[in-house]
Design a protein around this motif. Structure first.
Motif, PDB file in Angstrom:
ATOM      1  N   ARG A  61       0.833  -1.218   0.000  1.00  0.00           N
ATOM      2  CA  ARG A  61       0.000   0.000   0.000  1.00  0.00           C
ATOM      3  C   ARG A  61       0.864   1.263   0.000  1.00  0.00           C
ATOM      4  O   ARG A  61       0.463   2.289  -0.537  1.00  0.00           O
ATOM      5  CB  ARG A  61      -0.943   0.005   1.213  1.00  0.00           C
ATOM      6  CG  ARG A  61      -2.078  -0.965   1.060  1.00  0.00           C
ATOM      7  CD  ARG A  61      -3.097  -0.846   2.175  1.00  0.00           C
ATOM      8  NE  ARG A  61      -3.786  -2.129   2.311  1.00  0.00           N
ATOM      9  CZ  ARG A  61      -3.514  -3.046   3.234  1.00  0.00           C
ATOM     10  NH1 ARG A  61      -2.634  -2.796   4.174  1.00  0.00           N
ATOM     11  NH2 ARG A  61      -4.149  -4.191   3.243  1.00  0.00           N
ATOM     12  N   LEU A  74      -6.419   1.532  -5.945  1.00  0.00           N
ATOM     13  CA  LEU A  74      -5.995   0.737  -4.785  1.00  0.00           C
ATOM     14  C   LEU A  74      -5.002  -0.327  -5.245  1.00  0.00           C
ATOM     15  O   LEU A  74      -5.226  -0.981  -6.264  1.00  0.00           O
ATOM     16  CB  LEU A  74      -7.205   0.029  -4.149  1.00  0.00           C
ATOM     17  CG  LEU A  74      -8.226   0.899  -3.433  1.00  0.00           C
ATOM     18  CD1 LEU A  74      -9.446   0.072  -3.052  1.00  0.00           C
ATOM     19  CD2 LEU A  74      -7.612   1.556  -2.205  1.00  0.00           C
ATOM     20  N   GLY A 101      -9.503  -3.249  -4.545  1.00  0.00           N
ATOM     21  CA  GLY A 101      -8.311  -3.673  -3.802  1.00  0.00           C
ATOM     22  C   GLY A 101      -8.260  -5.164  -3.550  1.00  0.00           C
ATOM     23  O   GLY A 101      -7.530  -5.623  -2.668  1.00  0.00           O
TER      24      GLY A 101
END
Ligand code: SF4
Length: 243
Positions: A61, A74, A101
């Motif tokens: 991330r 994402l 994500g």
């Protein structure tokens, strides 16, 4: 289970057996037990170098190593069980994966789930699913060799922690990346290779993992003629899992 728990359980079983047999308790030496290794979930979640799936996901991330970071909504580290029978590796997130994500959640993802279910596999029970690169290439283009190389340490860390029994590569990019070859998927699919994991952090020795490749579900959605050979590939994997 601790050694103390095992000792108590053994004593209970012995006592029950004695009384069921003839209601006469017998003197016997307590067997020696050892504590089990650390909790299996924690064991697989945490690698030898203190690495963990959660740490890898957090690092993904935060990652700004290649240019895909500026284009993603994402990043998609991957999801599944911590002790997978099969690690499923795709190419890269698509648009729906980028928005949510999560790996393989669009039409191709739904087909992947059906393909896995046909051989008793699932991301919720015995698989972990990820991609060779964790961020979406624009326009669903192939990830470049530079992007794949930049992202490779994340996959290496995941494999080092997950220690899957098998690896299933979905499509050309995943197969070529894992096998370090430029051969086409037509030649790579349907047979087993030994994949030797990289261990960049601690040089741990990990036994080669049987790896098989098949067509990417997106390819099956484009060309229904590929469904039969893909099914043959899955049956080959199943025959190894359930000999
Ligand atoms: Fe980092 Fe991989 Fe995303 Fe590139 S694709 S920014 S290397 S996580």
């Amino acid at each position: 289970m601790t050694a103390e728990d095992k000792t108590r359980l053994a004593a209970l079983l012995d006592t029950s057996g004695d009384f069921l047999r003839d209601e006469h308790w017998r003197e016997r030496e307590a067997p020696l037990f050892e504590d089990d290794a650390a909790d299996s979930v924690a064991q697989t979640a945490m690698g030898a170098g203190g690495d963990s799936l959660e740490t890898i996901a957090a690092d993904v991330r935060e990652c700004r190593v290649c240019g895909l970071c500026g284009l993603r909504i994402l990043p998609v580290p991957g999801e599944g069980v911590r002790q997978p029978l099969v690690l499923v590796i795709g190419e890269a997130p698509g648009s729906e994966e980028d928005e949510r994500g999560k790996p393989f959640v669009g039409a191709a993802g739904r087909l992947l789930d059906r393909m896995l279910a046909s051989i008793n596999l699932s991301r919720t029970t015995n698989c972990f699913i990820t991609n060779t690169v964790k961020c979406r290439p624009p326009g669903n283009r192939d990830p470049s060799p530079q992007e794949t190389a930049a992202c490779a340490p994340f996959l290496a860390r995941q494999i080092r922690i997950l220690r899957p029994a098998y690896i299933l590569c979905m499509g050309r990019i995943a197969a070529q990346t894992m096998l370090r070859t430029s051969e086409g998927i037509g030649r790579l699919r349907g047979k087993f290779f030994d994949y030797t994991p990289d261990c960049p952090l601690d040089n741990a020795v990990i036994a080669p993992i049987p790896l098989i490749a098949t067509y990417h579900p997106s390819a099956l959605l484009r060309d229904a003629n590929l469904k039969r050979p893909a099914w043959e590939d899955l049956k080959t994997l199943l025959a190894h899992i359930q000999p």
